[in-house]
Design an enzyme around this catalytic site. Structure first.
Site, PDB file in Angstrom:
ATOM      1  N   HIS A  96      -7.686  12.722  -2.481  1.00  0.00           N
ATOM      2  CA  HIS A  96      -6.216  11.949  -2.120  1.00  0.00           C
ATOM      3  C   HIS A  96      -6.219  10.516  -1.329  1.00  0.00           C
ATOM      4  O   HIS A  96      -5.749   9.705  -1.839  1.00  0.00           O
ATOM      5  CB  HIS A  96      -5.304  13.056  -1.445  1.00  0.00           C
ATOM      6  CG  HIS A  96      -3.888  12.474  -1.035  1.00  0.00           C
ATOM      7  ND1 HIS A  96      -3.106  12.431  -1.804  1.00  0.00           N
ATOM      8  CD2 HIS A  96      -3.540  11.906   0.099  1.00  0.00           C
ATOM      9  CE1 HIS A  96      -1.900  11.784  -1.148  1.00  0.00           C
ATOM     10  NE2 HIS A  96      -2.452  11.401  -0.110  1.00  0.00           N
ATOM     11  N   GLU A  97      -6.974  10.756  -0.151  1.00  0.00           N
ATOM     12  CA  GLU A  97      -7.181   9.577   0.354  1.00  0.00           C
ATOM     13  C   GLU A  97      -7.989   8.375  -0.235  1.00  0.00           C
ATOM     14  O   GLU A  97      -7.686   7.211  -0.060  1.00  0.00           O
ATOM     15  CB  GLU A  97      -7.776   9.692   1.873  1.00  0.00           C
ATOM     16  CG  GLU A  97      -7.046  10.666   2.866  1.00  0.00           C
ATOM     17  CD  GLU A  97      -5.807  10.618   2.942  1.00  0.00           C
ATOM     18  OE1 GLU A  97      -5.508   9.281   3.019  1.00  0.00           O
ATOM     19  OE2 GLU A  97      -4.906  11.358   3.291  1.00  0.00           O
ATOM     20  N   HIS A 100      -5.665   6.495  -2.352  1.00  0.00           N
ATOM     21  CA  HIS A 100      -4.858   5.329  -1.787  1.00  0.00           C
ATOM     22  C   HIS A 100      -5.568   3.906  -1.472  1.00  0.00           C
ATOM     23  O   HIS A 100      -5.299   2.749  -1.879  1.00  0.00           O
ATOM     24  CB  HIS A 100      -4.525   5.592  -0.029  1.00  0.00           C
ATOM     25  CG  HIS A 100      -3.426   6.498  -0.164  1.00  0.00           C
ATOM     26  ND1 HIS A 100      -2.186   6.356  -0.788  1.00  0.00           N
ATOM     27  CD2 HIS A 100      -3.296   7.716   0.594  1.00  0.00           C
ATOM     28  CE1 HIS A 100      -1.365   7.389  -0.457  1.00  0.00           C
ATOM     29  NE2 HIS A 100      -2.112   8.329   0.417  1.00  0.00           N
ATOM     30  N   HIS A 104      -4.986   0.486  -3.320  1.00  0.00           N
ATOM     31  CA  HIS A 104      -5.003  -0.968  -2.687  1.00  0.00           C
ATOM     32  C   HIS A 104      -5.966  -1.690  -3.643  1.00  0.00           C
ATOM     33  O   HIS A 104      -5.778  -3.033  -3.789  1.00  0.00           O
ATOM     34  CB  HIS A 104      -5.886  -0.625  -1.355  1.00  0.00           C
ATOM     35  CG  HIS A 104      -6.073  -1.691  -0.522  1.00  0.00           C
ATOM     36  ND1 HIS A 104      -6.868  -1.935   0.679  1.00  0.00           N
ATOM     37  CD2 HIS A 104      -5.134  -2.994  -0.738  1.00  0.00           C
ATOM     38  CE1 HIS A 104      -6.586  -3.068   1.093  1.00  0.00           C
ATOM     39  NE2 HIS A 104      -5.618  -3.645   0.411  1.00  0.00           N
TER      40      HIS A 104
END
Length: 232
Positions: A96-97, A100, A104
């Site tokens: 999940h991280e 991100h 980006h």
């Protein structure tokens, strides 16, 4: 003000229930060990590399459920319960991280918008409630005038915070969708492990839903109070 405290109480209760459920789910799926034996760190690095990202560092931070991606220094920060662990919950959070980080790298519009709002939110979160309370205290005596406009300024700042929580929803759900798609398409997890990862991320997302609804409810309350003040 009684309604305001009822709203705060309801928000607190919902947040507590969802948070407890999330921690329970995380603890449960932390017992589902990955057959591939990969740690959270290894999963994060593989997902980054599979998406052509080599300038993001995977590191660890203290605590539990403190995981986050920092776009300023391009780091995926995994908690102690994820970084070295080899279970379904750790896989879900790590991926999940990294979702991100992929957002980006691909200039995902909602993430860019949320990032631009961060400086304003840092200010509004500290000042909004103070201005609102002070404004209504002054407005209670003066009806309108200086107190009213102080409250308007506070509500406007609070609206920025609410907007931030609403924009956070598509950002978080998209990161989870990217994570789950990668875990499945790359055969990183088994069917059972995938179900655990999916359930973990579902409850994590609900914490953001509760925060957004709570913030929106408070904003609408203060707006209605302002409208009532302006008619007095």
């Amino acid at each position: 003000m009684i309604l305001y405290y009822i709203i705060l109480g309801a928000i607190f209760l919902a947040s507590w229930l969802v948070s407890n459920r999330l921690q329970s789910k995380f603890a449960h799926y932390s017992q589902v060990q990955l057959r591939n034996g990969m740690s959270g760190k290894e999963i994060a690095e593989k997902m980054l590399h599979d998406n052509g990202i080599y300038d993001v560092k995977v590191t660890h931070v203290p605590g539990q459920l403190t995981d986050h991606y920092n776009p300023l220094d391009k780091t995926v920060n995994l908690s102690e319960a994820v970084y070295n662990q080899r279970n379904a919950a750790a896989a879900a959070v790590a991926a999940h991280e990294c979702g991100h980080a992929v957002q980006h790298a691909q200039a995902y519009a909602w993430l860019n918008l949320r990032s631009k709002l961060v400086p304003a939110v840092n200010i509004s979160s500290n000042l909004s409630n103070i201005l609102i309370i002070v404004g209504f205290l002054l407005g209670a005596a003066a009806k309108v005038g200086f107190g009213y406009w102080v409250a308007v300024a506070g509500v406007a700042l609070f609206a920025i915070t609410t907007l931030f929580t609403l924009i956070t929803l598509p950002v978080e759900y998209d990161a989870s969708n990217r994570a789950l798609a990668w875990l499945k398409n790359k055969n990183i997890v088994t069917r059972e492990e995938y179900a655990g990862a999916e359930d973990s991320l579902k409850w994590a997302a609900r914490t953001y839903v509760v925060a957004a609804l709570g913030s929106l409810a408070q904003l609408l309350y203060w707006v209605f109070r302002l409208m009532g003040s302006s008619r007095e």
